[in-house]
Scaffold this motif. Structure first.
Motif, short mmCIF file in Angstrom:
data_model
loop_
_atom_site.label_atom_id
_atom_site.label_comp_id
_atom_site.label_asym_id
_atom_site.label_seq_id
_atom_site.Cartn_x
_atom_site.Cartn_y
_atom_site.Cartn_z
N ASP A 171 0.84 -1.21 0.00
CA ASP A 171 0.00 0.00 0.00
C ASP A 171 0.87 1.25 0.00
OD1 ASP A 171 -2.26 -1.60 0.08
OD2 ASP A 171 -2.42 -1.50 2.27
N HIS A 173 3.88 1.54 -1.19
CA HIS A 173 4.49 1.66 -2.52
C HIS A 173 3.48 2.25 -3.52
CE1 HIS A 173 7.01 0.86 -5.95
NE2 HIS A 173 6.06 0.12 -6.49
N ARG A 174 2.25 1.78 -3.50
CA ARG A 174 1.22 2.33 -4.40
C ARG A 174 0.99 3.82 -4.13
NH1 ARG A 174 -0.90 -2.73 -3.80
NH2 ARG A 174 -2.19 -2.21 -1.99
N GLU A 175 1.00 4.19 -2.86
CA GLU A 175 0.80 5.60 -2.51
C GLU A 175 1.94 6.45 -3.03
OE1 GLU A 175 1.08 7.85 1.63
OE2 GLU A 175 -0.78 6.69 1.50
N GLN A 177 3.81 5.81 -5.60
CA GLN A 177 3.77 5.81 -7.07
C GLN A 177 2.74 6.80 -7.60
OE1 GLN A 177 6.54 4.57 -7.47
NE2 GLN A 177 6.18 3.13 -9.02
N SER A 178 1.68 7.08 -6.84
CA SER A 178 0.62 7.96 -7.35
C SER A 178 0.91 9.42 -7.13
CB SER A 178 -0.71 7.60 -6.71
OG SER A 178 -0.66 7.74 -5.30
#
Length: 178
Positions: A171, A173-175, A177-178
């Protein structure tokens, strides 16, 4: 840790020379980083300059001359003041562990952070085993056991954070990346 105040506390039991202070420090704070002789003598010089300790004698029993130091009333007052101060909880997260995970996610992504956390968990577990041996060793002093308890509880908190963060790395990492 305040070496100044620890040395004042050790001198509260009576006069000591630098070698005795270093030995006493290392015995009384068994899991702390040992204090260097140079640090002891530099601190004693500042304490004497500030009127918190005074020389109380000289000894040359079979070796170099050793100057003993004693706590002054001002030193005792400073020690009492320090012992009365509540240590505030740290207002910022200053852990190298936290910083490495945050940077690993930013720079290398989820896999590197996860690998780091797994390796760190193994290092923490190894240290926990060593500290548990200290606690169960019949030769350990009560000071050793209390210090081991302190370290074990901090390691346990780190391990809980590591487990929690391993669950959140994807989670995070996704945050990022955005």
């Amino acid at each position: 840790m305040s070496t100044t105040h620890v040395l004042l506390g050790l001198l509260a039991h009576g006069p000591m020379h630098g070698y005795e202070l270093k030995r006493s420090h290392d015995q009384r704070l068994p899991q702390a980083k040992p204090v260097a002789f140079g640090q002891v003598y530099a601190t004693l010089g500042r304490l004497q300059r500030d009127g918190l300790v005074t020389t109380s004698g000289h000894d040359q029993a079979g070796g170099p001359e050793r100057t003993s130091f004693a706590l002054t009333e001002a030193g005792r007052a400073r020690l009492d003041e320090w012992l009365s101060e509540i240590e505030p909880p740290a207002p910022f997260v200053t852990s190298a562990l936290f910083a490495k995970v945050a940077v690993a996610v930013l720079v290398s992504g989820e896999a590197r952070a996860r690998d780091y956390l797994v390796a760190q968990r193994a290092a923490h577990m190894e240290r926990l085993r060593a500290l548990t041996l200290v606690k169960t060793d019949p030769e350990s002093s009560l000071g050793d056991v209390v210090a081991a308890d302190f370290a074990i509880l901090h390691l346990d908190a780190d391990l809980r954070w590591v487990a929690n963060t391993l669950d959140r790395v994807a989670d995070l990492h996704r945050e990022v990346q955005s």
